[in-house]
Design a protein around this motif. Structure first.
Motif, PDB file in Angstrom:
ATOM      1  N   LYS A 138      14.554  84.658 -22.631  1.00  0.00           N
ATOM      2  CA  LYS A 138      15.386  85.553 -23.441  1.00  0.00           C
ATOM      3  C   LYS A 138      16.759  85.778 -22.817  1.00  0.00           C
ATOM      4  O   LYS A 138      17.219  86.895 -22.676  1.00  0.00           O
ATOM      5  CB  LYS A 138      14.692  86.898 -23.653  1.00  0.00           C
ATOM      6  N   THR A 139      17.405  84.671 -22.461  1.00  0.00           N
ATOM      7  CA  THR A 139      18.724  84.735 -21.839  1.00  0.00           C
ATOM      8  C   THR A 139      19.703  83.870 -22.618  1.00  0.00           C
ATOM      9  O   THR A 139      19.397  82.733 -22.954  1.00  0.00           O
ATOM     10  CB  THR A 139      18.666  84.237 -20.387  1.00  0.00           C
ATOM     11  N   ILE A 140      20.881  84.439 -22.854  1.00  0.00           N
ATOM     12  CA  ILE A 140      21.969  83.712 -23.508  1.00  0.00           C
ATOM     13  C   ILE A 140      23.102  83.606 -22.506  1.00  0.00           C
ATOM     14  O   ILE A 140      23.508  84.606 -21.916  1.00  0.00           O
ATOM     15  CB  ILE A 140      22.460  84.457 -24.762  1.00  0.00           C
ATOM     16  N   PHE A 141      23.593  82.394 -22.305  1.00  0.00           N
ATOM     17  CA  PHE A 141      24.668  82.156 -21.342  1.00  0.00           C
ATOM     18  C   PHE A 141      25.992  82.025 -22.089  1.00  0.00           C
ATOM     19  O   PHE A 141      26.152  81.137 -22.918  1.00  0.00           O
ATOM     20  CB  PHE A 141      24.390  80.879 -20.543  1.00  0.00           C
ATOM     21  N   LEU A 142      26.906  82.927 -21.791  1.00  0.00           N
ATOM     22  CA  LEU A 142      28.205  82.932 -22.446  1.00  0.00           C
ATOM     23  C   LEU A 142      29.295  82.612 -21.435  1.00  0.00           C
ATOM     24  O   LEU A 142      29.188  82.994 -20.266  1.00  0.00           O
ATOM     25  CB  LEU A 142      28.504  84.311 -23.045  1.00  0.00           C
ATOM     26  N   PRO A 143      30.367  81.956 -21.867  1.00  0.00           N
ATOM     27  CA  PRO A 143      31.507  81.761 -20.971  1.00  0.00           C
ATOM     28  C   PRO A 143      32.080  83.118 -20.566  1.00  0.00           C
ATOM     29  O   PRO A 143      32.085  84.065 -21.361  1.00  0.00           O
ATOM     30  CB  PRO A 143      32.513  80.984 -21.813  1.00  0.00           C
ATOM     31  N   PHE A 144      32.551  83.218 -19.339  1.00  0.00           N
ATOM     32  CA  PHE A 144      33.012  84.511 -18.848  1.00  0.00           C
ATOM     33  C   PHE A 144      34.209  85.052 -19.628  1.00  0.00           C
ATOM     34  O   PHE A 144      34.443  86.255 -19.654  1.00  0.00           O
ATOM     35  CB  PHE A 144      33.346  84.436 -17.348  1.00  0.00           C
ATOM     36  N   ASP A 145      34.957  84.193 -20.296  1.00  0.00           N
ATOM     37  CA  ASP A 145      36.121  84.656 -21.054  1.00  0.00           C
ATOM     38  C   ASP A 145      35.824  84.872 -22.542  1.00  0.00           C
ATOM     39  O   ASP A 145      36.726  85.091 -23.333  1.00  0.00           O
ATOM     40  CB  ASP A 145      37.288  83.681 -20.888  1.00  0.00           C
ATOM     41  N   ASP A 146      34.558  84.847 -22.910  1.00  0.00           N
ATOM     42  CA  ASP A 146      34.170  85.089 -24.294  1.00  0.00           C
ATOM     43  C   ASP A 146      34.348  86.572 -24.625  1.00  0.00           C
ATOM     44  O   ASP A 146      34.210  87.433 -23.752  1.00  0.00           O
ATOM     45  CB  ASP A 146      32.710  84.683 -24.502  1.00  0.00           C
TER      46      ASP A 146
END
Length: 63
Positions: A30-38
């Motif tokens: 249950k993890t979503i990885f987003l770019p830090f600048d999103d």
């Protein structure tokens, strides 16, 4: 007649379909990885976080 859990499961699957084109995620953890600048305003990600207890992990993309 569909039960409430079937509808919830179907909705979660549909949300997975929407975000897998944009982000990396691991449904088992249950993890979503987003770019830090999103901007963190994607409505599908927010719904998974708020309604299904998904975690958001910011990451720095490899260049």
């Amino acid at each position: 007649m569909k039960t409430k859990s079937d509808k919830k499961s179907n909705r979660k699957y549909k949300l997975h379909q929407r975000i897998k084109e944009l982000y990396r995620f691991e449904p088992n953890s249950k993890t979503i990885f987003l770019p830090f600048d999103d901007d963190l305003k994607n409505k599908y990600v927010l719904e998974l976080q708020n309604n299904y207890n998904y975690q958001i992990q910011l990451e720095i993309p490899n260049r």
